[in-house]
Structures are given as structure tokens and as C-alpha cells.
Design a protein around this motif. Structure first.
Motif, short mmCIF file in Angstrom:
data_model
loop_
_atom_site.label_atom_id
_atom_site.label_comp_id
_atom_site.label_asym_id
_atom_site.label_seq_id
_atom_site.Cartn_x
_atom_site.Cartn_y
_atom_site.Cartn_z
N VAL A 158 2.88 -2.10 -10.28
CA VAL A 158 2.48 -0.73 -10.59
C VAL A 158 1.06 -0.47 -10.08
CG1 VAL A 158 1.85 0.82 -12.48
CG2 VAL A 158 4.01 -0.39 -12.54
N MET A 159 0.19 -1.48 -10.27
CA MET A 159 -1.19 -1.30 -9.79
C MET A 159 -1.24 -1.12 -8.29
SD MET A 159 -3.38 -3.94 -12.11
CE MET A 159 -4.97 -3.67 -11.37
N ILE A 160 -0.42 -1.91 -7.57
CA ILE A 160 -0.40 -1.77 -6.10
C ILE A 160 0.12 -0.39 -5.72
CG2 ILE A 160 0.64 -2.62 -3.97
CD1 ILE A 160 0.58 -5.36 -5.05
N LEU A 161 1.19 0.04 -6.39
CA LEU A 161 1.77 1.35 -6.06
C LEU A 161 0.77 2.47 -6.34
CD1 LEU A 161 5.44 1.01 -7.35
CD2 LEU A 161 4.55 0.67 -5.06
N GLN A 162 0.03 2.34 -7.44
CA GLN A 162 -0.94 3.37 -7.79
C GLN A 162 -2.11 3.41 -6.81
OE1 GLN A 162 -2.01 2.58 -11.81
NE2 GLN A 162 -0.61 4.12 -12.62
N ALA A 163 -2.36 2.27 -6.16
CA ALA A 163 -3.54 2.20 -5.30
C ALA A 163 -3.34 2.91 -3.98
CB ALA A 163 -3.92 0.75 -5.04
N THR A 164 -2.10 3.30 -3.64
CA THR A 164 -1.90 4.02 -2.39
C THR A 164 -2.53 5.39 -2.52
OG1 THR A 164 0.23 4.78 -3.18
CG2 THR A 164 0.24 2.84 -1.78
N GLN A 165 -3.32 5.78 -1.52
CA GLN A 165 -4.09 7.01 -1.67
C GLN A 165 -3.43 8.21 -1.00
OE1 GLN A 165 -7.29 4.99 0.15
NE2 GLN A 165 -8.61 5.21 -1.63
N SER A 166 -3.17 8.08 0.29
CA SER A 166 -2.62 9.23 1.00
C SER A 166 -1.10 9.20 0.92
CB SER A 166 -3.06 9.19 2.45
OG SER A 166 -2.54 8.04 3.07
N SER A 167 -0.50 10.32 1.25
CA SER A 167 0.96 10.40 1.16
C SER A 167 1.62 9.52 2.21
CB SER A 167 1.42 11.85 1.31
OG SER A 167 0.91 12.38 2.50
N VAL A 168 0.91 9.31 3.34
CA VAL A 168 1.48 8.44 4.39
C VAL A 168 1.60 7.01 3.85
CG1 VAL A 168 1.21 7.61 6.74
CG2 VAL A 168 0.38 9.87 6.12
N GLN A 169 0.52 6.57 3.20
CA GLN A 169 0.55 5.21 2.63
C GLN A 169 1.66 5.10 1.60
OE1 GLN A 169 -3.38 4.68 1.13
NE2 GLN A 169 -4.20 4.04 3.10
N THR A 170 1.75 6.12 0.72
CA THR A 170 2.79 6.10 -0.31
C THR A 170 4.17 6.01 0.33
OG1 THR A 170 1.34 7.55 -1.52
CG2 THR A 170 3.56 7.27 -2.39
N MET A 171 4.35 6.80 1.41
CA MET A 171 5.65 6.87 2.05
C MET A 171 6.07 5.50 2.58
SD MET A 171 6.60 9.46 5.07
CE MET A 171 6.13 8.41 6.44
N TRP A 172 5.10 4.69 3.04
CA TRP A 172 5.46 3.38 3.59
C TRP A 172 5.50 2.29 2.53
CZ3 TRP A 172 7.64 2.61 8.06
CH2 TRP A 172 7.45 3.56 9.07
N VAL A 173 4.48 2.29 1.64
CA VAL A 173 4.36 1.17 0.71
C VAL A 173 5.41 1.23 -0.39
CG1 VAL A 173 2.86 0.07 -0.97
CG2 VAL A 173 1.94 0.80 1.21
N TRP A 174 5.59 2.40 -0.99
CA TRP A 174 6.49 2.49 -2.15
C TRP A 174 7.90 2.01 -1.84
CZ3 TRP A 174 5.86 5.73 -6.96
CH2 TRP A 174 4.51 5.81 -7.32
N PRO A 175 8.56 2.58 -0.80
CA PRO A 175 9.94 2.14 -0.57
C PRO A 175 10.03 0.64 -0.29
CG PRO A 175 9.34 3.91 0.94
CD PRO A 175 8.12 3.59 0.16
N LEU A 176 9.08 0.13 0.52
CA LEU A 176 9.18 -1.29 0.90
C LEU A 176 9.05 -2.19 -0.32
CD1 LEU A 176 7.40 -1.60 4.31
CD2 LEU A 176 9.77 -2.06 3.75
N ILE A 177 8.04 -1.90 -1.17
CA ILE A 177 7.83 -2.77 -2.33
C ILE A 177 8.99 -2.64 -3.30
CG2 ILE A 177 6.39 -3.07 -4.37
CD1 ILE A 177 4.02 -2.99 -2.71
N LEU A 178 9.47 -1.40 -3.51
CA LEU A 178 10.56 -1.21 -4.47
C LEU A 178 11.86 -1.82 -3.95
CD1 LEU A 178 9.69 2.36 -5.70
CD2 LEU A 178 9.36 0.19 -6.87
N ILE A 179 12.15 -1.63 -2.66
CA ILE A 179 13.38 -2.22 -2.11
C ILE A 179 13.26 -3.75 -2.10
CG2 ILE A 179 14.83 -2.41 -0.05
CD1 ILE A 179 14.13 0.50 0.55
N GLY A 180 12.04 -4.23 -1.82
CA GLY A 180 11.81 -5.68 -1.87
C GLY A 180 12.10 -6.22 -3.26
N SER A 181 11.64 -5.49 -4.29
CA SER A 181 11.90 -5.92 -5.66
C SER A 181 13.39 -5.90 -5.96
CB SER A 181 11.20 -5.00 -6.65
OG SER A 181 9.85 -4.91 -6.33
#
Lengths: 503, 122
Positions: A399-422
Motif C-alpha cells: 500500500v505504501m508503494i502504491l501510495q507513493a506514485t505521484q503522477s497518473s503516468v506512474q500510477t498507470m504503470w506501477v499499480w497494475p504491475l504490482i497488483l497483477i504480480g500479487s
């Protein structure tokens, strides 16, 4: 206690050296006793150091009294003392596991283990980039010997690759160092951070080459994408305590990336501002992807945990690429969690291997465990923690890593990858759990020895960290946030670190 | 002097990389040795090349940067230890795995395979 910051290096060195001397070196029992005492002592000192740094701030330790820009200094700040404590705790728990019998496979296990701890602690504490190289070599040469401990074809084969790769890595490290020294004229990290801003033109290009060469080396240690192929085989073939101790080794590379690319080549570096980010960003995401594919494809518990190490490296690299205080804070928390959880899984994989006879730790139908309840319970906690399910530390970290994404571009890349990885980890763990614990032939093996008390204690210690990191989550995240702030605040910290340089 | 020095370091590095990428552990070890020589020479040059300059202050008018020499000394010691370890490991691997290929098994070349099969037929 002004000398406290050198104790995490001195204690393992002394204990390791004493264990090489005759009265102790011949007797495995006294070696075990001194190892446990040594690691316990180290743990206490590291905890004291962390407490001291937290109350009185960053500490400089000039070795031999030589002043900073030219002499070698140890820098104990919040980041390094946290990681030193993590290493010491891991070392203590793993040693408890090893003394149950895994240390008998070859000579000199205990001294090598101590030297490995010394190298890791030294790499975390040093404030001088050449000294970082020296400690890298100390921890590497100990790890070479530990990796081949207890022998066997598989281990030899994996060690050959590991050693050759790391020797090439060391050469690259020295090339990078030479270029940086040639352009900056200093090797002290804080001093470099100040001087790098004044570089211009050709010198800046050269320094960039050196810095990116260093990124290759640290990426090799941290299992960043193109350089990660050595990791699954190496970790899967190492004996359990060694693999568990190696869980911190990728973090040494990641720590160096955080140090070098936020402190030296961070936001204040003039022409060389954030040079690593354009490389780190895609490589981190690809590392998570490849790691997740590896997780899904793993045929055995040990390969699974090795691939999970790659996924966590990828997540941490993503934090380094986001490059903000929040991301660094999340990375520090996640580093603690993932080190302890993956170490626990490596130890557990050994128990599983031992109690299932010929099937070892592969996901195939086999006979029942001797201690199904104990192993099942531990496996469930590790799995939930590593997948990132709510009651345990993995959840907070992710959750901390997901919250640390600042711009929407970062969110768009980091969130799916980490969640799908989980999700991938969840699928693999459910598959593994059902096969290991439910699809069995009913008979238990009589010849498999049950887990001894110290082995259970070791795994319990590592597992306890998962709920504790959540229960004291508030205090710990506050600490990591302060640590991250001090890492990013170059202007004040860098000048504080070198008394010889005027403001 | 600079050009010749740079050429030598570059040649050593190139040979080292080429040998490191080969399949037999012997040439890999030689490659690693060449690489570490190249690194040591390169580190020397990082303090700039100078003629008639002593490393000790006050011994001559000019002085050369003493720090790279300290670095090289450390790097040489570490490099020797590592190379020695790599040699012993290569010997161990030769004994354990039955061949000196770094992967532990010899890749079958197409002409060898056809030779063997034709030999079997006879």
C-alpha cells in the motif's frame, strides 16, 4: 558510546577470526555456541546503534582519526542503521536455524557466516565509495564459499556462474570508480554529492559514463532485469540458511542504488540530475513482470521464493525510480518486510524438502509431512505476508508503494504491475499449498526427522516480524519517513558529513 | 603517452571481455585476469599521467596523486584473491562435473553429433 557505529563490523570480524583458531575451530559445539553469542551480541549492538541514531542524529566515524574527504568514514544514519539492524536480526535467526545441523556439511561455515555479516554491515555503514567496493568484495568472497558449502554438482555449477558474473561485476565497479575519481577527484559520497554539481561539458559526460557503469554493477547485485538470470538457480541450489542469508544480498545492491543515485546523482547534481531514472523506470517494471512470470512458472518452493526475491527487487527499483521521499520511505519498509518473509520461506522450503522424501519441495503429489500442522501454519503466514494480504506486513508495504506514485503516468504503470504480480503470487501460493498439504498419499515418512526446537524458533522469529511490522506500523513508518527525508535532503546532510569542507 | 596508455588498457579490456565470454573455464579465468590488469592500469591513470613526479610530497617539484596508487594496491590484492578462488573453483568444477565447460555440460556441436551417429552405424 561514540564507537558504537563500528561495532557491527568489528563484532563479526572478531568472532569470525576467533572461530578460526584451534580450540574452537576443531569443535562444532563451541563454534555453534560462539556463533549464537556473536550474532546475539551483534543484534544488541545494532539495536543500540539504531536507538542512538534515532535520538541524537547521524553519526560520523572517522577511521583512524583521518578527516573526512580523504580519510575513510563510516556514516551511521537512519537508513544504514535500520538496515544494519535488519541484517543482524536476520543473521541471528538464520544462525539459530543453521546450528540444528545444516552447518555440518563442510568446514568453516561459522567463520564464513560471520565474515559475510561483516561485509554486509560494512557495505551499509560506509560513507566512502571505494570502501563500499571493498566491503562488497568481503561479502562476495564469503558468499562464494558459503554457496558451495556442503558441495554437490548443482551447487558447483551455480557457483561457477555466480563467481564469474560477480568478478566481472567487480571489474566494472572499479572502472566506474576510476572514472568518477578522475572527474570528481574524491571518493567520499557526501563530498562527491557537492562536487558533482560543478561538473560541466566533457567531464559531466565522463562522470555520467562512470555513474551508469556503477548502475550496471548495482543492478547485477540487485537482480535488475537483464542481469537477473543468475539469481533463481543460485538461490535455489544454496543450502537453506545460506539462501535465507542471501535474502539481504540483493538489498545491498538496492541500498547502493538508493545511496548513489539519490545522494550523489540526485536532484542537486546539476547536469547529471537524476541520470539513473530513465534507465531504472522501464527496467524496474520489466523486472516485476519477468519476476511474476517466473513466480507463476515455478516448479518448487525454492524456485518460487527465488522468483519472489526478483519481484520484490523490481518493486524496490520502481520506488528508486519514482525518487521521492514517500517512495524511499515505502521502499525501506518493504525492504525489511520482504527480506524477513523471503528468508522465512527459504528456511521453510528446507523443512518441506526434508519431510517429503523423494518429492523434495516440488509441487507434486507425495506423502504427508511429519509435522503437517506446524509447517502448514507457517506456510500460510509466509504466503499471506508475501502476497500482501491485509493482516500482515506485505500489505502495508505494498500500500505504501502504491501510495507513493505521484503522477497518473506512474500510477498507470506501477499499480497494475504490482497488483497483477500479487495476484500471480496468490495463484502460485494457493496451487503450492493445495498440492503440498492436501494432495498427499496419506502415509507419512518415518525416517524424516521432525524440525528441531532451534529450527522452529528461527522460523517463528522471522514470522513474528510480519505481525509486528503491522502492529508497530505507525512508529516504523514514521522512522522510515524520517530516514528517507534525511537521505533526500542533500543540502544539509552532505555538508554535515564532512567537517573539513566549508559551507 | 596518453594515447598509447589508453590503447593498451582498451586492448587488455577487449581481450579480457572476449575471453570471459568463451565457454571453457580456463579461458574465462584468463579473461578475468586480463580484465583485472586492465582495471588496475586504468585506476592508475585516473590520477592523471605525469612524468618525473613522486607520490610522496616534498620529494620532487611535481607530485602525482597518491590516492589512485592506494586504490590500485587494494584492488590488486583483492583481484589476486578472487582470481585464485576462481582457479580453484574451476578445478573443483572440472572434477565435479567431468568437463571444463562453464555450464557444466558440453554443448553438442552439429558435426560431432553426426560423427557419433555415423560411428555408431559402422
Amino acid at each position: 558510546m561514540q564507537h558504537l557505529s563500528i561495532f557491527p563490523i568489528l563484532i563479526p570480524l572478531l568472532f569470525g577470526a576467533i572461530m578460526l583458531l584451534p580450540p574452537i575451530s576443531r569443535d562444532i559445539t563451541s563454534q555453534r555456541i560462539s556463533s549464537v553469542i556473536g550474532t546475539l551480541f551483534l543484534l544488541i549492538c545494532s539495536a543500540l546503534l539504531l536507538f542512538q541514531i534515532d535520538t541524537s542524529g547521524t553519526q560520523l566515524y572517522a577511521l583512524g582519526g583521518w578527516q573526512a574527504p580523504f580519510g575513510i568514514v563510516l556514516v551511521a544514519d537512519r537508513v544504514s542503521s535500520l538496515l544494519v539492524l535488519l541484517t543482524s536480526f536476520l543473521g541471528f535467526a538464520v544462525m539459530l536455524y543453521a546450528i540444528a545441523g545444516k552447518d555440518k556439511g563442510g568446514a568453516y561455515f561459522h567463520p564464513l557466516f560471520m565474515f559475510q555479516l561483516m561485509g554486509i554491515n560494512g557495505a551499509f555503514l560506509t560513507g566512502d565509495i571505494f570502501n563500499l567496493f571493498v566491503f562488497f568484495e568481503v561479502l562476495l568472497i564469503a558468499s562464494y564459499a558459503l554457496l558451495i558449502h556442503a558441495g554437490g554438482k548443482q551447487k558447483t555449477q551455480a557457483t561457477v556462474h555466480y563467481v564469474i558474473l560477480n568478478l566481472v561485476g567487480s571489474s566494472l565497479f572499479l572502472f566506474g570508480l576510476g572514472i568518477l575519481y578522475g572527474t570528481l577527484g574524491t571518493l567520499n559520497m557526501a563530498d562527491m554529492a557537492i562536487k558533482v554539481g560543478q561538473l560541466q561539458g566533457e567531464d559531466a559526460t565522463l562522470a555520467k559514463t562512470g555513474a551508469l557503469l556503477l548502475l550496471v554493477v548495482f543492478g547485477l547485485k540487485a537482480a535488475m532485469l537483464p542481469m537477473h538470470f543468475w539469481l533463481p538457480k543460485t538461490y535455489a541450489s544454496a543450502s537453506a540458511p545460506v539462501a535465507a542469508l542471501f535474502a539481504i544480498m540483493t538489498k545491498v545492491g538496492l541500498y547502493s542504488i538508493f545511496r548513489v543515485y539519490t545522494v550523489i546523482f540526485g536532484e542537486h547534481a546539476g547536469e547529471l540530475e537524476n541520470i539513473a531514472t530513465p534507465w531504472l523506470w522501464p527496467l524496474a517494471l520489466l523486472t516485476i513482470t519477468i519476476g511474476s512470470i517466473g513466480v507463476l512458472a515455478s516448479p518448487s518452493v525454492r524456485t518460487l521464493s527465488a522468483n519472489l526475491v526478483i519481484v520484490s527487487s523490481g518493486s524496490l527499483l520502481a520506488c528508486a525510480a519514482i525518487n521521492s521521499v514517500e517512495a524511499t520511505s515505502a521502499a525501506l519498509y518493504y525492504m525489511v518486510h520482504s527480506t524477513l518473509a523471503s528468508a522465512a520461506l527459504f528456511l521453510l522450503a528446507d523443512l518441506i524438502t526434508r519431510q517429503r522424501g523423494q518429492a523434495e519441495d516440488r509441487f507434486v503429489k507425495s506423502r504427508m509431512f511429519t509435522q503437517p500442522k506446524l509447517i502448514g501454519f507457517a506456510f500460510a503466514i509466509v504466503a499471506l505476508s508475501l502476497v500482501g494480504m491485509p493482516p500482515f506486513s506485505g500489505f502495508v508495504g505494498k500500500v505504501m508503494i502504491l501510495q507513493a506514485t505521484q503522477s497518473s503516468v506512474q500510477t498507470m504503470w506501477v499499480w497494475p504491475l504490482i497488483l497483477i504480480g500479487s495476484l500471480g503470487a496468490l495463484v502460485t501460493f494457493s496451487r503450492a499449498g493445495t498440492t503440498l498439504f492436501w494432495r498427499h498419499s496419506g502415509s507419512t515418512s518415518n525416517d524424516a526427522e521432525p524440525a528441531s526446537k532451534s529450527e522452529i524458533a528461527a522460523i517463528a522469529l522471522l514470522l513474528l516480524a510480519a505481525p509486528i511490522l503491522v502492529i508497530f506500523g505507525g512508529a516504523i513508518t514514521e522512522y522510515t519517513l524520517q530516514a528517507a527525508t534525511s537521505l533526500h535532503d542533500i543540502q544539509s546532510s552532505a555538508y554535515d558529513l564532512i567537517p573539513g569542507v566549508s559551507r | 603517452m596518453e594515447g598509447l596508455y589508453a590503447f593498451c588498457v582498451g586492448l587488455l579490456t577487449a581481450c579480457g571481455i572476449f575471453l570471459t565470454l568463451r565457454g571453457r573455464s580456463f579461458s574465462v579465468v584468463i579473461g578475468l585476469t586480463l580484465l583485472s590488469y586492465a582495471v588496475n592500469l586504468f585506476l592508475f591513470a585516473s590520477g592523471r599521467l605525469k612524468l618525473n613526479a613522486a607520490a610522496v610530497l616534498g620529494e620532487s617539484e611535481q607530485y602525482s596523486d597518491p590516492l589512485p596508487q592506494a586504490l590500485v594496491l587494494t584492488a590488486i590484492v583483492i583481484g589476486f584473491a578472487m582470481t585464485a578462488f576462481a582457479v580453484i573453483l574451476a578445478m573443483r568444477a572440472r572434477a565435479d562435473l567431468g568437463n571444463d565447460h562453464v555450464d557444466g555440460n558440453l554443448p553438442k556441436l552439429p558435426n560431432e553429433v553426426s560423427n557419433k551417429s555415423s560411428g555408431g552405424n559402422k
